[in-house]
Design a protein around this motif. Structure first.
Motif, short mmCIF file in Angstrom:
data_model
loop_
_atom_site.label_atom_id
_atom_site.label_comp_id
_atom_site.label_asym_id
_atom_site.label_seq_id
_atom_site.Cartn_x
_atom_site.Cartn_y
_atom_site.Cartn_z
N GLY A 31 61.48 -31.53 -72.21
CA GLY A 31 61.38 -32.90 -72.74
C GLY A 31 62.71 -33.55 -73.06
O GLY A 31 62.75 -34.71 -73.44
N ALA A 32 63.85 -32.81 -72.91
CA ALA A 32 65.15 -33.35 -73.30
C ALA A 32 65.67 -34.36 -72.28
O ALA A 32 65.36 -34.27 -71.09
CB ALA A 32 66.16 -32.23 -73.47
N ARG A 33 66.47 -35.32 -72.76
CA ARG A 33 67.08 -36.29 -71.86
C ARG A 33 68.12 -35.63 -70.97
O ARG A 33 68.29 -35.99 -69.82
CB ARG A 33 67.81 -37.39 -72.67
N ALA A 34 68.88 -34.70 -71.56
CA ALA A 34 70.00 -34.12 -70.84
C ALA A 34 70.27 -32.73 -71.37
O ALA A 34 69.81 -32.37 -72.46
CB ALA A 34 71.24 -34.99 -71.00
N GLY A 35 71.00 -31.93 -70.59
CA GLY A 35 71.49 -30.63 -71.04
C GLY A 35 72.99 -30.62 -70.85
O GLY A 35 73.50 -31.29 -69.94
N LEU A 36 73.70 -29.91 -71.69
CA LEU A 36 75.17 -29.90 -71.62
C LEU A 36 75.69 -28.48 -71.79
O LEU A 36 75.13 -27.70 -72.56
CB LEU A 36 75.75 -30.72 -72.76
N VAL A 37 76.78 -28.20 -71.07
CA VAL A 37 77.59 -27.02 -71.36
C VAL A 37 79.03 -27.52 -71.42
O VAL A 37 79.46 -28.28 -70.54
CB VAL A 37 77.44 -25.93 -70.28
N ALA A 38 79.77 -27.13 -72.45
CA ALA A 38 81.16 -27.58 -72.55
C ALA A 38 81.97 -27.03 -71.39
O ALA A 38 81.81 -25.86 -71.02
CB ALA A 38 81.76 -27.14 -73.88
N PRO A 39 82.85 -27.85 -70.80
CA PRO A 39 83.65 -27.36 -69.67
C PRO A 39 84.67 -26.31 -70.12
O PRO A 39 85.17 -26.36 -71.25
CB PRO A 39 84.35 -28.63 -69.16
N ASP A 40 84.93 -25.34 -69.26
CA ASP A 40 85.90 -24.28 -69.57
C ASP A 40 86.58 -23.83 -68.28
O ASP A 40 86.44 -24.50 -67.24
CB ASP A 40 85.21 -23.12 -70.31
N GLU A 41 87.27 -22.69 -68.33
CA GLU A 41 88.02 -22.23 -67.13
C GLU A 41 87.09 -22.06 -65.93
O GLU A 41 87.48 -22.31 -64.79
CB GLU A 41 88.75 -20.92 -67.41
#
Ligand code: SF4
Lengths: 209, 470
Positions: free
Chosen positions: B233-243
């Motif tokens: 049901g979420a609008r978006a999913g995120l993962v913080a950028p890394d190497e």
């Protein structure tokens, strides 16, 4: 099909008496509202005949007696009451197009999925979220005449009990005054141009092609 | 300044006009992806108003949903499922040409599922906003981009103004710590998460996935996780950028090069949550609790570990789902006969997914009862797989190797599961009729799906892995 509840013309645009039709299932997803095989259209009109296409008939092709649309007593019903989490799944705007084409003007549920809610509002289909207890009561009593006041954001039962529902102030203005949201965005051109002058250079180079 | 989450930073960086009580924010869209199904009515609206596309270079189009996955016939014609499907493709060709929008078409070698193409070309960049008339736009959030699905009216808004009217959603942190057991991957994790928080657990929220188990995932696996955020049901999913993100981008054809890349990385690094930043809600998951997981019902929250039994029906909806799927009460999930196995979709049709399938199929045969379709996510994925010989392994096993597209994920191009058949699918939706009227869908990881294809029944991949090791 929608009868103004008040004879005062000024009230006509804000207050409606709508008869309810009921689908008690929870999590009615947009694939049920309009199956993908009907998405090859390049039009937005005339989709009502495909709404809930797979629920209309039983496996043997005979009409499904539990399916409420199309039954004589539901002709002209304009408010759909449904179980929790209505409109989940695909973002297809074909879903509210199809429902509006069926003559629906509002959806009542205890939860309405985000994208569906946004799409519905853009098509004059009012998403009304109420507590489980009242939705359960409405689900148990199909065919009620419900009075919806868009200005006051309330829904009233025939016995006079009135319930408030949340409606974003901007969405409410759009419904009441027929605001053209694309026109509203186009008028922000100066702010958009100013923002664009600050876009990171690496993005410009990635997309320039 | 108050500590901000990754989502706060993405939001703040894209506000053109701030939100007030009376009006939502005007949010800038960095990249607009377009496909043939949800765009024709939007272009028609532009035409009706005499408007042009504001930033054609930030709009990219592909053909994926209505397109056949069988090659052109001897007459050079593609076998479209219907004249309407072909008309939709031709409409996008006309609209793209008219507005000078780049279209990944059949002859260009870069066509594919919209959410596979954006990342692999390097169009999907950290710190950006990305929208598409498609709910699985959440996929791109794996790069630390705020990416979400919109309706066709909004597609017209973005075409004309490069902006959207949006209220800021809330933020939900899902923290996954620890290591996954053997046979458990990103797909099992996201199915498990949806089972825990429910199909409406993310409504009104943007999810940020974090924790040691997320950091250890490859970009492809992070995409699988973010992809199904909408199923919660979420609008978006995120993962913080890394190497891992930067290494992936450095290998894409369109990401910045040289000094520009170094400057971009410095910018991208700033898109990480500040220490002490507050989310509206948090859910913690222990990676060791995740087992190979599949769906048993008709929505993606009806999940079970593969070694479990069908739960008792608590209410009419669950009983209906169980009946639709043809399960008997208390039945073991494993052991159910399988008719179709579909490997494909924006959830699991990237090269890593196909390698996993090939590892299982090598020197084995698909069970005679089973029809197996392997549909690469894009032309680039298909070429990479063919360079490694994956197509030959798939064909030798008796499975079909197809052209890229959405295929049986949405079943609008003629690739269908027949009524009553049980399909194990690596896609993302098991709704009634999603893969064809009356079709029954069990969502699973590519590893589980491939193992099921070989055994002809729903099978715990760990049992299979242990025989392989022996
Ligand atoms: S693969 Fe399936 S979920 Fe993904 S974009 Fe295509 S139809 Fe949608």
């Amino acid at each position: 099909m929608s009868t103004p509840a008040s004879s005062s013309p000024a009230r006509d645009a804000v207050r409606f008496s709508w008869r309810s039709v009921v689908l008690p299932q929870r999590n009615i997803d947009t694939d049920q509202i309009i199956p993908a095989r009907f998405l090859t259209t390049t039009e937005r009109h005339g989709l009502g005949r495909h709404a809930f296409a797979d629920w209309r008939t039983r496996a043997d092709g005979s009409p499904n007696p539990d399916f409420p649309f199309g039954r004589a007593e539901n002709a002209g019903a304009a408010i759909l009451v449904a179980g929790r989490n209505f409109g989940c799944g695909s973002s297809r705007e074909h879903a509210p197009w199809a429902l509006a084409d069926l003559g629906l003007r509002a959806i009542v549920s205890s939860e309405i999925a985000d994208i569906f809610r946004s799409n519905a509002l853009k098509n004059g289909l009012l998403p009304i979220v109420l507590d489980d207890t009242i939705v359960d009561e409405l689900l148990a009593r199909p065919g009620l005449e419900l009075v919806v006041d868009i200005a006051a954001c309330t829904l009233a039962l025939p016995d006079g009990r009135t319930f408030a529902f949340p409606l974003d102030a901007f969405a409410r203005t759009c419904l009441l005054e027929g605001v053209d949201t694309l026109g509203y965005l186009l008028r922000q051109d100066a702010a958009i141009t100013a923002y664009e002058s600050r876009l990171p250079a690496h993005e410009e180079s990635t997309h320039a092609r | 300044m108050q500590p901000r989450t990754l989502f706060d930073k993405l939001w703040d960086a894209h506000v053109v006009v701030p939100e007030t009580d009376a009006a939502p924010a005007t949010l800038y869209v960095d990249l607009h992806l377009v496909h043939e199904v949800t765009s024709p009515q939007a272009f028609a609206e532009l035409d009706a108003r005499g408007l042009s596309v504001r930033r054609p270079e930030r709009t990219k189009a592909t053909l994926d949903h209505s397109t056949p996955t069988l090659p052109a016939g001897a007459d050079g014609r593609l076998p479209y499922a219907s004249a309407d499907a072909q008309a939709q493709v031709e409409a996008l060709r006309r609209n793209a040409a008219k507005h000078a929008i780049e279209l990944f078409d059949f002859d260009g070698g870069e066509r594919g599922i919209v959410h596979v193409v954006g990342p692999e070309l390097g169009l999907t960049l950290p710190g950006t906003t990305i929208v598409c008339g498609d709910s699985h736009t959440a996929t791109h959030g794996a790069f630390g981009a705020l990416a979400f699905g919109i309706g066709t009216s909004e597609v017209a808004h973005v075409l004309a103004t490069q902006c959207l009217l949006q209220r800021k959603p809330k933020s939900l942190a899902i923290t996954v710590e620890g290591e996954f057991g053997p046979g458990v991957g990103a797909k099992d994790l996201i199915l498990h998460v949806i089972g825990v928080i429910g199909v409406n657990g993310g409504t009104g929220h943007v999810i940020e996935y974090r924790g040691s188990a997320i950091r250890a995932l490859s970009m492809e696996q992070r995409m699988t996780v973010c992809n199904m955020s909408i199923e919660a049901g979420a609008r978006a999913g995120l993962v913080a950028p890394d190497e891992i993100t930067f290494d992936y981008l450095a290998r894409t054809p369109r990401a910045p090069r040289g000094d520009a890349f170094a400057r971009a990385v410095a910018h991208w690094r700033s898109f990480a949550g500040d220490p002490g930043a507050r989310h509206d809600a948090e859910v913690r998951i222990d990676a060791r609790d995740v087992r190979p997981t599949v769906t048993w019902g008709t929505h993606p929250g009806q999940v079970a570990a593969i070694d479990a039994r069908i739960p008792p029906a608590a209410d009419a909806d669950t009983a209906k789902a169980r009946d639709y799927m043809g399960w008997s009460e208390g039945a073991a999930v494993a052991g159910r006969a399988v008719d179709v196995v579909f490997v494909g979709s924006c959830t699991n049709a990237r090269i890593g997914d196909l390698r996993e399938v090939a590892r299982v199929l090598r020197d084995r045969r698909v069970h005679p009862r089973v029809r197996m379709l392997v549909v690469p996510g894009s032309e680039r994925v298909k070429r990479a797989a063919e360079d490694e010989g994956i197509d030959r392994i798939v064909r030798a096993a008796g499975a079909e190797w197809r052209e890229p597209g959405c295929s049986m994920c949405i079943a609008m191009n003629g690739d269908l599961v027949a009524a009553g058949q049980l399909a194990v699918s690596t896609s993302n939706r098991n709704f009634e009729g999603r893969q064809g009227k009356g079709a029954r869908t069990v969502l699973a990881s590519p590893l589980t799906a491939a193992v099921c294809a070989v055994t002809g029944e729903i099978t715990d991949p760990r049992a299979f892995l242990s025989t392989e090791a022996a």
